[in-house]
Design a protein around this motif. Structure first.
Motif, PDB file in Angstrom:
ATOM      1  N   THR A  12     -41.076  56.578 -10.052  1.00 26.55           N
ATOM      2  CA  THR A  12     -39.767  55.999  -9.808  1.00 26.55           C
ATOM      3  C   THR A  12     -39.965  54.627  -9.174  1.00 26.55           C
ATOM      4  O   THR A  12     -41.023  54.337  -8.610  1.00 26.55           O
TER       5      THR A  12
ATOM      6  N   GLU B 262     -43.395  54.264  -7.137  1.00 20.92           N
ATOM      7  CA  GLU B 262     -43.817  55.386  -6.313  1.00 20.92           C
ATOM      8  C   GLU B 262     -43.962  56.629  -7.170  1.00 20.92           C
ATOM      9  O   GLU B 262     -43.141  56.889  -8.040  1.00 20.92           O
ATOM     10  N   LYS B 263     -45.017  57.380  -6.906  1.00 17.81           N
ATOM     11  CA  LYS B 263     -45.299  58.593  -7.665  1.00 17.81           C
ATOM     12  C   LYS B 263     -44.419  59.732  -7.155  1.00 17.81           C
ATOM     13  O   LYS B 263     -44.295  59.943  -5.954  1.00 17.81           O
ATOM     14  N   ARG B 264     -43.814  60.436  -8.090  1.00 12.39           N
ATOM     15  CA  ARG B 264     -42.987  61.604  -7.788  1.00 12.39           C
ATOM     16  C   ARG B 264     -43.549  62.803  -8.551  1.00 12.39           C
ATOM     17  O   ARG B 264     -44.360  62.636  -9.460  1.00 12.39           O
TER      18      ARG B 264
END
Length: 138
Positions: A34, A27-29
């Motif tokens: 992450t 998942e893009k943060r």
């Protein structure tokens, strides 16, 4: 290390799903990427892929887990991730109807990834040879 090598993640128990089990989802943060652990299921007949977050977090816990509604998708394609394209092992990409772009998933082992790819009719990545490309350009 022993937990990752254990064969308990590699077998597929009979159930209503073609394949089910835990996968890590990239998942893009704001400060990069992450990996979040999800419980995923896939039904080959309807191409329905669902995933629900299963990692323990603080606040709103029910038996150590945050209750969440599973996300449901219709699978378009599944491709094994090139080993040199990512710093993690046992990864594969799926493309779904409901989201633009790809979702990168990580299995617990090579044999577990093979089971997921087999269930989803996964394909091998296409390798291009630079020598062939340059000859075509000439």
């Amino acid at each position: 290390m022993q937990r990752m090598k254990s064969a308990s993640q590699d077998y597929r128990p009979p159930s209503q799903w073609t394949m089910e089990g835990y996968l890590y989802v990239q998942e893009k943060r704001p400060l990069g990427f992450t990996w979040i652990k999800h419980y995923c299921t896939y039904d080959k007949g309807t191409k329905a892929f669902t995933m629900s977050i299963s990692e323990a977090k603080s606040g709103g816990k029910v038996n150590g887990l945050v209750p969440s509604t599973p996300e449901m998708f219709k699978l378009k394609s599944c491709i094994r991730r090139k080993t040199d394209s990512i710093d993690k092992r046992f990864c594969f990409d799926i493309e779904v109807v409901e989201r633009h772009g790809i979702i990168t998933l990580q299995a617990f082992s090579e044999s577990n990834r093979k089971l997921w790819l087999e269930a989803m009719d996964g394909k091998e990545p296409i390798y291009t040879l630079p020598a062939i490309i340059s000859k075509k350009e000439e």
